[in-house]
Scaffold this motif. Structure first.
Motif, mmCIF file in Angstrom:
data_model
loop_
_atom_site.group_PDB
_atom_site.id
_atom_site.type_symbol
_atom_site.label_atom_id
_atom_site.label_comp_id
_atom_site.label_asym_id
_atom_site.label_seq_id
_atom_site.Cartn_x
_atom_site.Cartn_y
_atom_site.Cartn_z
ATOM 1 N N PHE A 197 12.003 -1.037 4.813
ATOM 2 C CA PHE A 197 11.582 0.339 4.519
ATOM 3 C C PHE A 197 10.495 0.835 5.473
ATOM 4 O O PHE A 197 10.326 2.041 5.630
ATOM 5 C CB PHE A 197 11.179 0.528 3.044
ATOM 6 N N ARG A 208 8.923 9.560 -2.833
ATOM 7 C CA ARG A 208 10.041 8.784 -2.264
ATOM 8 C C ARG A 208 10.036 7.341 -2.772
ATOM 9 O O ARG A 208 11.080 6.767 -3.057
ATOM 10 C CB ARG A 208 9.937 8.761 -0.728
ATOM 11 N N ARG A 255 12.990 5.623 -4.937
ATOM 12 C CA ARG A 255 13.701 4.431 -4.465
ATOM 13 C C ARG A 255 13.780 3.367 -5.556
ATOM 14 O O ARG A 255 14.797 2.688 -5.696
ATOM 15 C CB ARG A 255 12.959 3.874 -3.233
ATOM 16 N N ASN A 306 1.891 -4.980 4.404
ATOM 17 C CA ASN A 306 2.836 -5.595 3.469
ATOM 18 C C ASN A 306 2.628 -7.099 3.460
ATOM 19 O O ASN A 306 2.217 -7.678 4.466
ATOM 20 C CB ASN A 306 4.285 -5.281 3.891
ATOM 21 N N PRO A 307 2.952 -7.745 2.332
ATOM 22 C CA PRO A 307 2.796 -9.200 2.280
ATOM 23 C C PRO A 307 3.792 -9.881 3.204
ATOM 24 O O PRO A 307 4.810 -9.304 3.577
ATOM 25 C CB PRO A 307 3.120 -9.557 0.823
ATOM 26 N N ASP A 323 10.468 4.360 7.505
ATOM 27 C CA ASP A 323 9.278 5.182 7.452
ATOM 28 C C ASP A 323 8.798 5.573 8.848
ATOM 29 O O ASP A 323 8.292 6.680 9.062
ATOM 30 C CB ASP A 323 8.192 4.389 6.727
ATOM 31 N N ASP A 336 5.146 10.706 -0.009
ATOM 32 C CA ASP A 336 5.598 9.331 0.108
ATOM 33 C C ASP A 336 5.678 8.647 -1.255
ATOM 34 O O ASP A 336 6.570 7.829 -1.496
ATOM 35 C CB ASP A 336 4.606 8.589 1.011
ATOM 36 N N GLU A 393 6.795 -7.212 -3.508
ATOM 37 C CA GLU A 393 6.847 -5.958 -2.757
ATOM 38 C C GLU A 393 5.627 -5.132 -3.112
ATOM 39 O O GLU A 393 5.544 -4.531 -4.180
ATOM 40 C CB GLU A 393 8.128 -5.141 -3.015
ATOM 41 N N ARG A 398 10.765 8.520 10.007
ATOM 42 C CA ARG A 398 10.282 9.760 9.383
ATOM 43 C C ARG A 398 8.964 10.217 9.995
ATOM 44 O O ARG A 398 8.747 11.411 10.218
ATOM 45 C CB ARG A 398 10.073 9.546 7.876
#
Lengths: 245, 245
Positions: free
Chosen positions: B231, A238, A242, B221-222, B235, A235, A215, B238
């Motif tokens: 997520f 947040r 998390r 992201n990978p 996001d 961000d 991640e 938001r």
């Protein structure tokens, strides 16, 4: 080694305590009337800044007031109230001389980070040891937040320190950091500036690429090194909430 | 042209209405008992999917229940309940033949998007016209959310449509899109997958680079094309809440 608290002030629900741990100068922020263990965020300041620079203090207060976390920051070697040494003085002078002679700034800064990290990583780990002894902090999960110099010193720290469970890093590139980054498996948020005048774009992308975390998220925004938008700060809060709550 | 509502169901606070606008098939989601204007999110589905694919419906319900917004989706040309045409059938067959012959998939898909966008952009704009006539939607600010095909058709739409004030785009690259992207000045969130097997990394980075928006953020992201983490969806909600509320 025990934490020696040298001053304590309180405002708007946040207790700010200056401390020394041996020769390491630091600041701890906790909620007023806090008891018992809680997540802790270790904040690494940027180059030329120090443990109570405005961004560090604002971030620390957010973690305390919004999440009930603790936050801690120490000066990086050669910064703030850290003792000067002839070796560090020579290194800073040498860097400025070579920069003035036209050597690429990013390479010079990366070299300096590598040198500072040798001192900084053990100092920060000993601060985590000492802070965990306080009953209002305890041995809970730790997050790391650091940009620029805070990333250069943060990557080897996060790689070495199993108590750190998540990290927000950024504004730096791969030079000297790809190897420790490849040992980082905790969730990483990596923030870069698309037009960073100090960090070549490909070096920043290569550092994101190097993290072993499954991640990991890259956030890139337009503008220069100093132009990270305010919403990235929100961000980051947040993200650490998390992963540490 | 007026919206012809063909069915209406309600569950968990969300009214879902199927409609046709001429030959365009669509779905509108609004809060139960909604009156008066509210922000609207137009959702563009991915390739091979349709207006009520699970991701589209889940996103639409989030906007309605969490923010009180309206959401609308129509089938892309050649998808879902859109009428088939000999021209589109030939284009899909041609793409499959050339892909089987080893032509690069990304280039073929980009070419198809360009063709589909010619039909899709005016269709979506006419849906925005019609939906604005409904008193429970009205002429409020519009956001766009679309990945992959939803990005390929979304970039020319956002470039052409002044009612769209913010857009979440991603999972596609610059081919054919750099020119309309350079006309987009509203805030953009661009989501890419670092190991996307369908979109070359440099093409995705080049598309992010091309947006003229001063507020644009790249999130990477990978993982592959289908592995966008949950997520990021949170996001996106938001992000659009921040720009449309």
């Amino acid at each position: 080694m025990r934490l020696n608290i040298t001053s304590s002030t309180s405002s708007d629900g946040v207790v700010e305590q200056r401390f020394s741990l041996g020769e390491i100068p630091g600041v701890l922020w906790t909620p007023e009337a806090a008891t018992g263990p809680r997540p802790l965020v270790l904040i690494g300041h940027g180059g030329g800044q120090h443990k109570t620079s405005p961004r560090v203090v604002a971030g620390a207060r957010d973690f305390v007031t919004e999440l009930g976390f603790a936050a801690v920051a120490i000066d990086a070697p050669g910064h703030g109230d850290q003792p000067r040494t002839p070796e560090l003085d020579r290194a800073f002078t040498d860097m400025r001389t070579r920069a003035a002679a036209g050597e690429p700034m990013f390479e010079l800064v990366a070299g300096l980070h590598t040198m500072l990290a040798e001192r900084s990583v053990p100092q920060r780990r000993s601060v985590l040891d000492a802070v965990a002894e306080l009953d209002r902090v305890g041995g809970g999960p730790v997050g790391y937040l650091g940009m620029s110099l805070g990333c250069g010193l943060g990557v080897p720290l996060v790689a070495a320190e199993p108590r750190i469970r998540a990290a927000v890093l950024g504004l730096f590139g791969a030079l000297g950091l790809a190897e420790p980054a490849a040992r980082i498996t905790v969730p990483v948020r990596f923030v870069m500036q698309w037009d960073d005048e100090r960090v070549p774009r490909q070096k920043a992308l290569a550092l994101f690429d190097a993290f072993a975390a499954t991640e990991k998220t890259l956030h890139a925004n337009p503008g220069g090194h100093g132009d990270v938008p305010e919403f990235e700060t929100r961000d980051a809060v947040r993200f650490l909430a998390r992963h540490l709550s």
